[in-house]
Design a protein around this motif. Structure first.
Motif, short mmCIF file in Angstrom:
data_model
loop_
_atom_site.label_atom_id
_atom_site.label_comp_id
_atom_site.label_asym_id
_atom_site.label_seq_id
_atom_site.Cartn_x
_atom_site.Cartn_y
_atom_site.Cartn_z
N LEU A 1 0.69 -1.41 0.25
CA LEU A 1 -0.30 -0.48 0.04
C LEU A 1 0.62 0.81 0.15
O LEU A 1 0.80 2.12 -0.65
CB LEU A 1 -0.39 0.19 0.76
N GLY A 2 1.81 1.68 0.73
CA GLY A 2 2.95 2.18 1.31
C GLY A 2 3.32 2.75 -0.09
O GLY A 2 2.96 3.92 -0.89
N PHE A 3 3.70 1.81 -0.76
CA PHE A 3 4.83 1.58 -2.25
C PHE A 3 3.91 2.87 -3.37
O PHE A 3 4.17 3.30 -4.48
CB PHE A 3 4.94 0.03 -3.04
N GLY A 4 2.76 1.59 -3.32
CA GLY A 4 1.67 2.12 -4.49
C GLY A 4 1.60 3.96 -4.46
O GLY A 4 0.47 3.72 -5.25
N LEU A 5 0.73 4.21 -2.69
CA LEU A 5 0.17 5.27 -2.75
C LEU A 5 0.89 6.04 -3.50
O LEU A 5 0.67 7.37 -4.32
CB LEU A 5 -0.37 5.06 -1.95
N VAL A 6 2.64 6.07 -2.73
CA VAL A 6 3.68 7.35 -3.03
C VAL A 6 3.51 7.30 -4.27
O VAL A 6 3.92 8.00 -5.07
CB VAL A 6 4.81 6.72 -2.35
N PHE A 7 3.56 5.70 -5.71
CA PHE A 7 4.39 6.73 -7.10
C PHE A 7 2.86 6.53 -7.62
O PHE A 7 2.37 7.58 -8.36
CB PHE A 7 4.27 4.86 -7.40
N LEU A 8 1.84 6.09 -7.27
CA LEU A 8 0.66 7.09 -7.65
C LEU A 8 0.28 8.32 -7.30
O LEU A 8 -0.48 9.06 -8.09
CB LEU A 8 -1.01 5.97 -6.69
N MET A 9 0.09 8.78 -5.93
CA MET A 9 0.01 10.16 -5.82
C MET A 9 1.44 11.34 -6.55
O MET A 9 0.67 12.44 -7.16
CB MET A 9 0.39 10.55 -4.35
N ALA A 10 2.40 10.77 -6.84
CA ALA A 10 3.41 11.32 -7.39
C ALA A 10 2.80 11.23 -9.00
O ALA A 10 3.31 12.61 -9.39
CB ALA A 10 4.27 11.01 -7.21
N ALA A 11 2.75 10.28 -9.01
CA ALA A 11 2.65 10.11 -10.85
C ALA A 11 1.88 11.57 -11.28
O ALA A 11 1.55 11.57 -12.23
CB ALA A 11 2.17 9.01 -11.21
N SER A 12 0.66 10.57 -9.89
CA SER A 12 -1.29 11.47 -10.70
C SER A 12 -0.68 13.18 -10.88
O SER A 12 -1.39 14.25 -11.36
CB SER A 12 -2.06 10.93 -10.49
N THR A 13 -0.58 13.96 -9.30
CA THR A 13 -0.69 15.18 -9.50
C THR A 13 1.01 15.70 -9.63
O THR A 13 0.48 16.58 -10.79
CB THR A 13 0.70 15.12 -7.64
N GLY B 1 10.09 5.30 -13.70
CA GLY B 1 9.00 5.00 -14.46
C GLY B 1 8.25 6.50 -14.89
O GLY B 1 7.20 6.67 -15.39
N PHE B 2 8.38 7.59 -13.83
CA PHE B 2 8.12 8.93 -13.81
C PHE B 2 8.53 9.24 -14.81
O PHE B 2 7.85 10.33 -15.92
CB PHE B 2 8.63 9.37 -12.52
N ILE B 3 9.82 9.41 -15.66
CA ILE B 3 10.05 9.83 -16.60
C ILE B 3 9.19 9.53 -18.00
O ILE B 3 9.17 10.75 -18.42
CB ILE B 3 11.45 10.19 -17.15
N LEU B 4 8.82 8.13 -17.71
CA LEU B 4 7.98 7.58 -18.92
C LEU B 4 6.08 8.01 -18.90
O LEU B 4 6.41 8.54 -19.98
CB LEU B 4 7.58 6.23 -18.36
N LEU B 5 6.26 8.62 -17.53
CA LEU B 5 4.73 8.81 -17.61
C LEU B 5 4.51 10.53 -17.55
O LEU B 5 3.52 11.16 -18.50
CB LEU B 5 3.94 8.45 -16.42
N ALA B 6 5.89 10.43 -17.44
CA ALA B 6 5.84 12.98 -17.19
C ALA B 6 5.33 12.35 -19.00
O ALA B 6 5.17 13.58 -19.44
CB ALA B 6 7.05 12.89 -16.90
N SER B 7 6.57 11.95 -19.66
CA SER B 7 7.14 12.55 -21.68
C SER B 7 5.30 11.89 -22.06
O SER B 7 5.06 12.83 -22.85
CB SER B 7 7.81 11.71 -21.64
N LEU B 8 5.16 11.18 -21.35
CA LEU B 8 3.01 10.61 -22.36
C LEU B 8 2.64 12.42 -22.12
O LEU B 8 1.33 12.13 -22.12
CB LEU B 8 2.69 9.72 -22.02
N TYR B 9 2.37 12.47 -20.67
CA TYR B 9 0.96 13.26 -20.60
C TYR B 9 1.63 15.03 -21.07
O TYR B 9 0.65 15.28 -21.33
CB TYR B 9 1.99 13.47 -18.97
N ALA B 10 2.60 15.29 -20.71
CA ALA B 10 3.02 16.37 -21.57
C ALA B 10 1.83 15.86 -23.15
O ALA B 10 1.70 16.82 -23.41
CB ALA B 10 5.14 16.79 -21.88
#
Length: 359
Positions: free
Chosen positions: A146-158, A241-250
């Motif tokens: 839950l901790g790992f998942g929640l941190v990744f979800l919140m950071a990626a979404s925010t 993982g965040f770089i992957l998602l950030a580029s796709l969000y942009a």
């Protein structure tokens, strides 16, 4: 413009970082997140530091031995068979029964692991018999997932949402036309991704530091030693993982020209983040599903650290998963850059994906 490409990228990144640090909403939300993490770790630690008395089974011959152990409650049994039944059912954490001819006066029966506090409190180290192979505590396993998942979800979404809003805002105000007259489009994309990645990683590092300090303060060094390496792996996986998602969000945001249309292009990305999160949470005790998720790029940042924590993954598996994630990251950046470059100056109606890729 006389600045080199790296300097131009850093200027854009600095602009992204400065705009977030000037935002009161961002600073307040970050403070609340860090405070909530600290409170959660401290509460969990102090609760575990003051446990309820442990139920320990004992026969008439060994009851006096168990009664002398602090923070224990004796459950009397008639023989070994009854003691084993209580241990296996979980009604007691262990049982102390008369010993055999091995030289000890009693034997300690445990279901998975022999309670360390009980062993240390006994006047002599008894023969220990493990009735069932040890495994990770299901509650601890769930909390870590839950901790790992929640941190990744919140950071990626925010931060993903922040990047999307920034791209559309620049299109709406026509600021983007001024920016790309001075720097290449891909430099602008790189600066946005790098700036937000730095902010996201800073949050992750602060959260990790708070978790470590909280575990030390509450005397949970044993848990810290088990989760230390997985936290480091999580930080590495999170970065790519965040770089992957950030580029796709942009890229997704560049396909629309109004803030209210952002959801239409970013919704698939939100699903790609949320679905693996829930799968890891719900199947944290399923080795097959967790193994598959640890190699999928969008869930690997949570799945692989979880497998490392519970001891179900070898070091080479983590490296293989990381290599797959990095390769996916490179591919995503290439596709995102193409979409971003072909869509950024197109105003009005939403740009279709096929058109954005063809240019």
């Amino acid at each position: 413009m006389t600045n080199s490409t790296p300097q131009a990228v850093w200027l854009v990144a600095e602009r992204e970082i400065a705009s977030k640090l000037r935002s009161k909403a961002f600073m307040i939300s970050t403070g609340i997140l860090l405070l909530a993490a600290l409170v959660g770790v401290l509460i969990g630690g102090f609760n575990s530091a003051s446990p309820e008395p442990d139920a320990v089974a004992a026969t008439a011959q060994t009851a006096s031995i168990v009664e002398a152990v602090p923070n224990t409650k004796v459950t009397e049994v008639d023989d070994r068979a009854e003691a084993e039944k209580l241990v296996k059912s979980g009604d007691v954490i262990a049982a102390v029964i008369p010993g055999d001819e091995s030289g000890f006066g009693y034997v300690l029966l445990a279901k998975e692991d022999a309670p360390t506090s009980l062993l240390m409190a006994l006047s002599q180290t008894p023969t220990v018999e493990i009735l069932e192979p040890a495994g990770t505590d299901p509650l601890v396993r769930y909390i870590v997932a839950l901790g790992f998942g929640l941190v990744f979800l919140m950071a990626a979404s925010t931060f993903g949402g922040t990047i999307a809003q920034s791209v559309v805002e620049e299109k709406q105000t026509r600021v983007v036309e001024l920016l790309i007259s001075a720097i290449p489009t891909r430099v602008l994309l790189a600066g946005k991704v790098i700036g937000n990645t730095i902010l996201a990683m800073a949050q992750i590092i602060l959260l990790a530091a708070i978790a470590v300090v909280g575990l030390i303060v509450t005397g949970q060094q044993e848990l810290l030693s088990g989760i230390g390496a997985p936290i480091l792996w999580f930080a590495v996986f999170f970065l790519f993982g965040f770089i992957l998602l950030a580029s796709l969000y942009a890229a997704a945001a560049s396909m629309v020209s109004r803030q209210e249309d952002i959801g239409s292009t970013t919704m698939p990305l939100i699903m790609l983040v949320m679905l693996p999160y829930f799968l890891v949470i719900f199947f944290n005790d399923n080795p097959v599903v967790l193994t598959i998720l640890s190699y999928v790029p969008f869930s690997a940042p949570v799945g692989m650290p979880m497998r490392l924590f519970v001891g179900e993954a070898q070091w080479w598996e983590a490296l293989l998963s990381l290599a797959i994630l990095i390769a996916s990251c490179v591919g995503a950046i290439w596709v995102a850059a193409k979409i971003y470059e072909n869509s950024l100056l197109r105003m009005g109606a939403r740009v279709k994906l096929g058109e954005a890729l063809r240019g």
